[in-house]
Enzyme design. Structure first.
Site, short mmCIF file in Angstrom:
data_model
loop_
_atom_site.label_atom_id
_atom_site.label_comp_id
_atom_site.label_asym_id
_atom_site.label_seq_id
_atom_site.Cartn_x
_atom_site.Cartn_y
_atom_site.Cartn_z
N HIS A 264 33.59 -6.18 -24.74
CA HIS A 264 33.16 -6.05 -23.35
C HIS A 264 33.41 -4.66 -22.74
O HIS A 264 33.85 -4.53 -21.61
CB HIS A 264 33.84 -7.12 -22.49
CG HIS A 264 33.42 -8.52 -22.84
ND1 HIS A 264 32.19 -8.82 -23.38
CD2 HIS A 264 34.07 -9.71 -22.73
CE1 HIS A 264 32.10 -10.13 -23.57
NE2 HIS A 264 33.22 -10.68 -23.21
N ASP B 201 31.69 -20.00 -29.50
CA ASP B 201 31.84 -18.63 -29.01
C ASP B 201 30.92 -17.79 -29.88
O ASP B 201 31.36 -16.93 -30.63
CB ASP B 201 33.31 -18.18 -29.12
CG ASP B 201 33.58 -16.91 -28.33
OD1 ASP B 201 32.62 -16.34 -27.78
OD2 ASP B 201 34.75 -16.49 -28.28
N GLU C 182 26.17 -16.00 -21.55
CA GLU C 182 26.04 -14.56 -21.32
C GLU C 182 24.79 -14.07 -22.04
O GLU C 182 24.76 -14.02 -23.27
CB GLU C 182 27.26 -13.83 -21.88
CG GLU C 182 28.58 -14.33 -21.35
CD GLU C 182 29.73 -14.06 -22.33
OE1 GLU C 182 29.86 -12.91 -22.79
OE2 GLU C 182 30.48 -14.99 -22.63
N ARG D 81 31.20 -7.92 -28.80
CA ARG D 81 32.06 -7.13 -29.69
C ARG D 81 31.32 -6.07 -30.50
O ARG D 81 30.17 -6.28 -30.89
CB ARG D 81 32.77 -8.07 -30.68
CG ARG D 81 33.76 -8.96 -29.98
CD ARG D 81 34.38 -10.00 -30.89
NE ARG D 81 35.41 -10.74 -30.16
CZ ARG D 81 35.13 -11.73 -29.30
NH1 ARG D 81 33.89 -12.12 -29.09
NH2 ARG D 81 36.10 -12.33 -28.64
N HIS E 55 29.51 -12.19 -16.68
CA HIS E 55 30.47 -13.07 -17.34
C HIS E 55 30.97 -14.19 -16.44
O HIS E 55 32.16 -14.55 -16.49
CB HIS E 55 31.63 -12.23 -17.89
CG HIS E 55 32.29 -12.80 -19.10
ND1 HIS E 55 32.95 -14.01 -19.09
CD2 HIS E 55 32.36 -12.33 -20.36
CE1 HIS E 55 33.43 -14.24 -20.30
NE2 HIS E 55 33.08 -13.25 -21.09
C1 GLA Z 1 33.42 -13.57 -24.42
C2 GLA Z 1 33.87 -13.60 -25.80
C3 GLA Z 1 34.99 -14.56 -25.97
C4 GLA Z 1 36.10 -14.24 -25.03
C5 GLA Z 1 35.57 -14.21 -23.64
C6 GLA Z 1 36.65 -13.79 -22.68
O1 GLA Z 1 32.68 -14.64 -24.07
O2 GLA Z 1 32.84 -13.90 -26.70
O3 GLA Z 1 35.46 -14.53 -27.28
O4 GLA Z 1 36.65 -13.01 -25.35
O5 GLA Z 1 34.50 -13.33 -23.54
O6 GLA Z 1 37.83 -14.51 -22.82
#
Ligand code: GLA
Length: 386
Positions: free
Chosen positions: A141, A287, A350, A116, A215
């Site tokens: 992304h 996350d 990731e 982000r 991803h």
């Molecule tokens: C990344 C983001 C998550 C989500 C995924 C896709 O990993 O950090 O918050 O948006 O992609 O769903």
């Protein structure tokens, strides 16, 4: 002729024969590697692009399938403790799943900026750039037409030591709001030690920011209806980046010690995931970006699935990894092994620079200037514990 001259001639002759043989053998291995890449028709996008699927196979029979839409990995097999190869990456059952938005970014190459960027804007060399706002106030992304929606040129690499695909994509100046024309090359190599190596390179004609990643969602059980909470994870990181309500790092670099974020010693993903913890609530689970210990190419994480014996190790030269426990998987699509893609049936690791780096001067820089080369590499290595 003197004895030393004769000896010299013999040595040169032997070296020549050896050299020629080596060259022949190298050529043989290289052409065998070309045989280990098969191309087939995959589907046609709404724009009319005809999409191909490239299947790489190594000497053990491990297979990786890649399409030239989004550079997406649609399948990757790994052996269990009995030597059974099964698909361990989530994906759609039909090409349209990928072509029509791919809401979860299944298997995709992510660019120009993985993760982000706050309020979908940043300032670079005194100029403010507004980028695509596709995640509430933020950009995620690379925007809604990020690299995962693009047609990539793919060529099998002839002189590689293992089956290798070269993917290239040129992103126009201003695409999704980012400055500079960006030339991107990604190599996917499947080695004989069951590793998928991903090498990224890029250059630009104007100063810009970049943070490429992959991803893929993994489920080492080979059954995509099962939650990944039983997988045991270890991350070599003493700190992570806490986030705000919209998952933007607050800037704090927090010790994991004594918190659910401590994966320094292997533990099941599900062990602390439902703890009463503000950060877990914000992420609906994990996350977050972990600040990886050390630097340079190194082993940064290991995942073990006790049921199958499968292990996946991750190596990278990046400073961070986003560990995402599949909290937005919502059962809307069929999985490749039947059933629906339910909550937490896949996880992502990731590898990347930190989220929102263009707006956070204390984070390692993600700027790329003309004349510089962006270069980074990540390896996903599969093995088993008997
Ligand atoms: C990344 C983001 C998550 C989500 C995924 C896709 O990993 O950090 O918050 O948006 O992609 O769903």
């Amino acid at each position: 002729m003197r004895k030393t001259t004769i000896n010299l001639i013999i040595i040169i002759a032997v070296l020549c024969i050896f050299g020629c043989n080596k060259k022949e053998n190298d050529q043989k291995t290289q052409s065998q590697h070309m045989d280990n890449i098969k191309v087939s028709n995959y589907g046609v996008t709404a724009k009319g692009d005809s999409i191909k699927k490239y299947t790489l196979t190594n000497k053990n029979g491990m297979k990786v399938e890649v399409i030239n839409f989004g550079g997406i990995i649609t399948s990757l097999t790994a052996p269990d403790r009995n030597g059974k190869y099964e698909d361990v990456v989530l994906g759609f059952t039909k090409p349209e799943g990928y072509f029509n938005g791919n809401p979860y970014y299944f298997g995709a190459l992510i660019g120009r900026y993985g993760n982000r960027i706050a309020n979908a804007k940043f300032t670079l060399e005194g100029k403010t750039y507004e980028i695509d706002k596709n995640d509430k106030p933020n950009s995620l992304h690379g925007g809604k037409e990020g690299f995962y929606t693009k047609f990539w040129n793919i060529e099998p690499v002839k002189d590689a030591n293992f089956p290798t695909l070269k993917l290239t994509y040129t992103s126009a100046d201003g695409e999704e709001g980012y400055p500079g024309k960006l030339f991107t090359t990604v190599l996917y190599t499947l080695t004989d030690d069951n590793s998928l190596e991903i090498s990224y390179e890029a250059t630009t004609d104007k100063s810009t920011v970049i943070n490429l990643t992959q991803h893929s969602y993994f489920n080492l059980s080979g059954n995509f209806t099962k939650a990944v909470t039983d997988h045991e994870l270890q991350i070599n990181a003493d700190k992570f980046l806490p986030v705000n309500e919209t998952l933007i790092p607050t800037g704090e670099q927090k010790e994991v010690k004594g918190s659910p974020f401590d994966f320094t010693v292997s533990k099941p993903i599900g062990k602390d995931i439902n703890s009463d913890d503000d950060q877990l609530k914000k992420g609906k689970g994990y996350d977050h970006n972990w600040i990886l210990n050390g630097n340079g190419m190194r082993s940064i994480a290991k995942v073990y699935h006790p049921g199958s014996g499968r292990i996946m190790e991750v190596l990278t030269d990046e400073p961070g990894v986003q560990f995402y426990s599949g909290n937005f998987l919502d059962g809307k699509f069929d999985t490749k092994t039947g059933g629906k893609n339910e909550f937490r049936t896949g996880f992502c690791l990731e590898t990347q620079h930190f989220p929102d780096s263009p707006n956070q001067s204390s984070f390692p820089s993600t700027e790329l200037k003309p004349g510089q080369k962006y270069q980074t590499k990540t390896i996903y290595k599969f093995s088993v514990k008997k």
